[in-house]
Design a protein around this motif. Structure first.
Motif, mmCIF file in Angstrom:
data_model
loop_
_atom_site.group_PDB
_atom_site.id
_atom_site.type_symbol
_atom_site.label_atom_id
_atom_site.label_comp_id
_atom_site.label_asym_id
_atom_site.label_seq_id
_atom_site.Cartn_x
_atom_site.Cartn_y
_atom_site.Cartn_z
ATOM 1 N N UNK A 84 0.801 -1.223 0.000
ATOM 2 C CA UNK A 84 0.000 0.000 0.000
ATOM 3 C C UNK A 84 0.831 1.269 0.000
ATOM 4 N N UNK A 85 2.129 1.169 0.314
ATOM 5 C CA UNK A 85 2.994 2.348 0.304
ATOM 6 C C UNK A 85 3.612 2.494 -1.081
ATOM 7 N N UNK A 229 -5.348 2.398 -1.143
ATOM 8 C CA UNK A 229 -4.727 1.826 0.059
ATOM 9 C C UNK A 229 -5.439 2.336 1.307
ATOM 10 N N UNK A 230 -5.522 1.467 2.309
ATOM 11 C CA UNK A 230 -6.167 1.806 3.575
ATOM 12 C C UNK A 230 -5.131 2.433 4.499
ATOM 13 N N UNK A 231 -5.272 3.740 4.755
ATOM 14 C CA UNK A 231 -4.293 4.447 5.574
ATOM 15 C C UNK A 231 -4.245 3.893 6.985
ATOM 16 N N UNK A 236 -1.187 0.890 11.126
ATOM 17 C CA UNK A 236 -1.072 -0.193 12.117
ATOM 18 C C UNK A 236 0.115 -1.088 11.810
ATOM 19 N N UNK A 237 0.317 -1.397 10.532
ATOM 20 C CA UNK A 237 1.464 -2.242 10.168
ATOM 21 C C UNK A 237 2.787 -1.529 10.440
ATOM 22 N N UNK A 254 -1.426 11.265 9.681
ATOM 23 C CA UNK A 254 -1.940 11.353 8.323
ATOM 24 C C UNK A 254 -1.890 12.794 7.828
ATOM 25 N N UNK A 255 -1.985 12.939 6.524
ATOM 26 C CA UNK A 255 -2.015 14.290 5.964
ATOM 27 C C UNK A 255 -3.183 15.081 6.537
#
Length: 816
Positions: A84-85, A229-231, A236-237, A254-255
């Motif tokens: 997701x990154x 992607x789930x922020x 959490x990861x 987060x932004x």
């Protein structure tokens, strides 16, 4: 016939051109303020999106907790293992001291060095945007090269390039100015705007590591996410992976949760709400002024309307002539409104850009906004004329033709008022009688003045509210010591460590006390022990000795007790959380367990509430650091300069001592930066006040002119009996003053309601961390109202020439 009506309309325009232009300009102010300020809002919203896109602002930012750092590459390795990154860059951020000379005076301020990839590669996240001809800093130079943030350089009018001293004794060359997305709007950790006293320097990562003495270290990671992607899952990861692999505690932001982003994107919408309210009030005032003028104009043409009906002209045809006057007013209002609007917009842009500078700021003409404003401005005078003229054509022709002295309808308050005993002679009672014999006209004029004065009151009150909020905050923090300062250590140290003791024993420091500041997330606790997650506040909990004789927070509710386990919240924080004395809050905070950082959650009672306007500030007794695992440790020292030493002496001495000091900052400086920024943002309100004051003068002048034209027969009669012109003008002034005094009272009440709405509902949404203390500077209000009353009283002087040149026999002639 159509040509004749047009000629009549042009004749009417020539006779009343001053009133027509005045009403048109009144509408233009309303059109201009709405269209101009609304255009700026649209410009800001579009420019914010494009500026963020051009500099690739991060979606997530992970920072090593409590000032720690890790070897370069370790954070990047963690990011590479998480789905997701998309892109990521490591950085090193640390606070320092920046010294330079500005306008020939010594400048020593808080600095922040951002070590990052400054190559300009497309893969860079949170890139810098170069201003004008700035060069990119080179790595490996004998003297480190940096870029200075544009807002700081502009505020202090620094040269295009030069030399700064950082860290107490390290020279760096700045090669230009730049901006970065998280610093478009500089918001300090304490909620203040740090434009004037925070120098952000962008440096190559290797140069930043050398300056800080942290070779090969990083402490920050900025990332963009892949589409979809789930922020929350990525966050959490990140936290779990860092803790399991390297034992590192990460704070992930987060932004959307970044303070500067919140202020940057939220302010335009909040500002627009205030703009709409101001413009609406001005429109209403202009509508009343147009209605008043048109009604009196139609009444003056009553006999002409009656003659037209008597010769058989249809009412629908008669209406056209006065409607043409309304069209003329509307056209003038639209043309002048565009000019006024664009002038306001350009002036407002300069103010907005001083507060939050965007590298891309587009200013396309907002045709839709101007079209809406112009349509409304055009409709107001037309509808205002239509209502009284429709009433006029419904009168019987014989009644309309009769002279005014024979056609009293008895619909006014004259018969009632005539029974009220008033002191003085006839001339002295005349202003009161004139106001009461035409209540509708008086009411419309009164409303017009009231709307304008209400806006002026609200704008002045908002400025006073800002000032009082800042002054009270300073008074609470400083405790009577204007140079009280905080020394921020570069890590956690035992209280009896050489680093802390060297600061306390420094000859430039007196009344020093070691303390601890830790970030925490606070939510309200329900009676059943569950967590109310509706409102979550990130607070800075400062552990201080509640038994200290040097400084403790003021408890406006509850009490401070040494050894008490509870928390002391700001009044704003308590209100936002919906808690009071004795209620419980859930605090999630960093904890030190067996030498490793982790997060812990505990329930604490609210022991007291303090008055500081920043909700960020919370306090606990110093003894409670042990319950969080930090017993006997400190990361700040507070104090005041010793006799004979200045705050700059303290800064130089501590930075040059090598004692682990990362920052020395005067507590008053934090609010000074906020005051500097708020004073500039008040430029918009100052512009509005100027137009409102001009509007009051315009309405007063217009009212006096209409009164002179409308009462020409009355005035001629008075002159025929030998009453001098100055006495007639004095009566008109008294009449205006009577209206003005009532308008001041009503405008003050209505304006105070507007002030409460802006300060308690609109401003908290724009600046959520600050609890506004509503205040009114009565001497400013009194001075403004006196000036307004003076303008109203002097307005009849201007049509005095018309009274002097009046042809008395012509005005007294009556034909039946």
């Amino acid at each position: 016939m159509k040509l004749l009506r047009l000629r009549w309309s042009l004749r009417d325009a020539r006779r009343r051109w001053i009133q027509i232009v005045a009403i048109g300009f009144t509408l233009a102010i309303g059109i201009g303020l709405y269209a101009g300020l609304s255009s700026v809002t649209q410009w800001r919203l579009v420019s914010i999106d494009k500026s963020l896109e051009a500099t690739s602002m991060y979606d997530l930012r992970a920072t090593v907790s409590e000032g720690g750092d890790v070897p370069a590459g370790s954070l990047a390795r963690i990011a590479s293992e998480i789905d997701g990154i998309d892109r990521y860059n490591e950085r090193l951020l640390f606070d320092t001291q920046v010294e330079t000379v500005a306008d020939g005076e010594e400048l020593l301020v808080h600095g922040r060095i951002v070590g990052m990839d400054v190559s300009g590669s497309e893969s860079v996240v949170n890139d810098v945007y170069l201003i004008d001809d700035a060069a990119r800093p080179a790595s490996g130079t004998a003297t480190p090269q940096v870029l200075v943030t544009r807002s700081f350089a502009t505020f202090w009018d620094l040269p295009t390039n030069g030399t700064l001293t950082v860290g107490g004794d390290i020279d760096v060359d700045y090669v230009g100015a730049a901006v970065s997305p998280e610093f478009f709007l500089i918001i300090e950790g304490n909620g203040s705007l740090g434009k004037s006293n925070l120098a952000v320097l962008f440096a190559p990562l290797a140069a930043a590591q050398d300056i800080s003495g942290r070779t090969g270290a990083v402490n920050d990671l900025v990332m963009t996410l892949e589409p979809g992607a789930d922020a929350a899952a990525v966050t959490e990861q990140l936290i779990e992976t860092a803790a399991s692999q390297d034992g590192v505690l990460l704070d992930v932001l987060t932004r959307e949760a970044t303070p500067s982003y919140i202020g940057l994107t939220g302010s335009p919408e909040i500002d627009q709400g205030i703009y709409n309210a101001i413009s609406l009030l001005l429109f209403v005032g202009a509508a009343f002024a147009a209605l008043n003028f048109s009604a009196r104009m139609v009444e003056a043409q009553r006999r002409e309307i009656g003659n037209s009906m008597a010769v058989g002209e249809r009412p629908r045809s008669i209406v056209i002539r006065p409607l043409l006057i309304g069209l003329q007013i509307g056209i003038i209002g639209m043309i002048l409104g565009v000019i006024v609007g664009y002038a306001i917009a350009l002036q407002t842009v300069s103010v907005v850009q001083e507060v939050a500078w965007l590298p891309i700021f587009e200013q396309p003409f907002q045709a839709g906004i101007y079209g809406q404003a112009m349509a409304l401005g055009f409709a107001v005078p037309v509808l205002a004329v239509l209502w009284p003229v429709v009433r006029a054509v419904r009168v019987k022709p014989v009644d309309a033709i009769r002279s005014s002295h024979l056609s009293s309808r008895g619909g006014s308050l004259g018969p009632i008022i005539s029974r009220i005993p008033l002191p003085g002679r006839s001339l002295e009672r005349m202003p009161f009688r004139n106001l009461m014999r035409a209540p509708r006209r008086t009411f419309l004029t009164l409303l017009t003045f009231t709307m304008s004065l209400a806006i002026m009151f609200a704008m002045l009150g908002l400025g006073s509210t800002f000032t009082t909020t800042l002054d009270d905050g300073n008074e609470e923090l400083l405790g009577g010591e204007p140079d009280r300062f905080t020394v921020q250590m570069d890590s956690l140290y035992p209280v009896n460590s050489p680093q802390v003791q060297d600061v306390l024993a420094n000859p430039t420091v007196q009344s020093g006390e070691a303390a601890m500041v830790l970030g925490a997330n606070v939510t309200a606790a329900e009676p059943d022990g569950s967590v109310d997650e509706t409102v979550q506040l990130d607070l800075a909990v400062r552990f201080v000795d509640f038994g200290s004789t040097v400084w403790t927070p003021t408890a406006t509710q509850g009490s401070l007790s040494r050894g008490a386990p509870g928390i002391v919240l700001a009044d704003k924080a308590a209100r936002d959380l919906g808690v009071g004395i004795g209620d419980d809050v859930v605090v999630t905070h960093p904890a030190l367990v067996d030498g490793a950082f982790t997060h812990s959650t505990r329930i604490l009672p609210v022991d007291a509430i303090h008055p500081h306007p920043l909700r960020l500030n919370a306090y606990m007794d110093l003894s409670q650091t042990s319950t969080w695992g930090f017993g006997g440790l400190a990361n700040i020292v507070t104090g005041v300069p010793a006799d004979g030493s200045s705050l700059n002496d303290v800064k130089r001495s501590l930075f040059g001592s090598g004692t682990g000091v990362s920052l020395v900052q005067g507590l008053g400086e934090t609010f000074q930066s906020l005051e500097d920024s708020l004073q500039q943002s008040q430029g918009v309100f100052f512009i509005t006040r100027i137009f409102v004051i001009f509007l009051v003068m315009l309405i007063a002048f217009n009212t006096a002119n209409i009164s002179v034209d409308e009462r020409s027969r009355d005035h001629a009669t008075m002159f025929a009996y030998g009453i001098p012109v100055r006495r007639v003008i004095a009566n008109l002034s008294v009449e205006g003053l009577l209206l003005g005094v009532v308008a001041v009272v009503l405008g003050g009440l209505f304006g105070y309601a507007i002030l409460l709405w802006m300060a308690l509902f609109q401003m908290p949404a724009a600046i959520p961390d600050i609890g506004m203390i509503v205040s009114v500077s009565w001497w400013e209000m009194a001075l403004s109202f006196v000036l307004a009353l003076a303008a109203i009283a002097l307005a009849p002087v201007f049509p005095g020439r018309k009274l002097k040149n009046m042809f008395i026999p012509g005005q007294l002639r009556v034909m039946e």
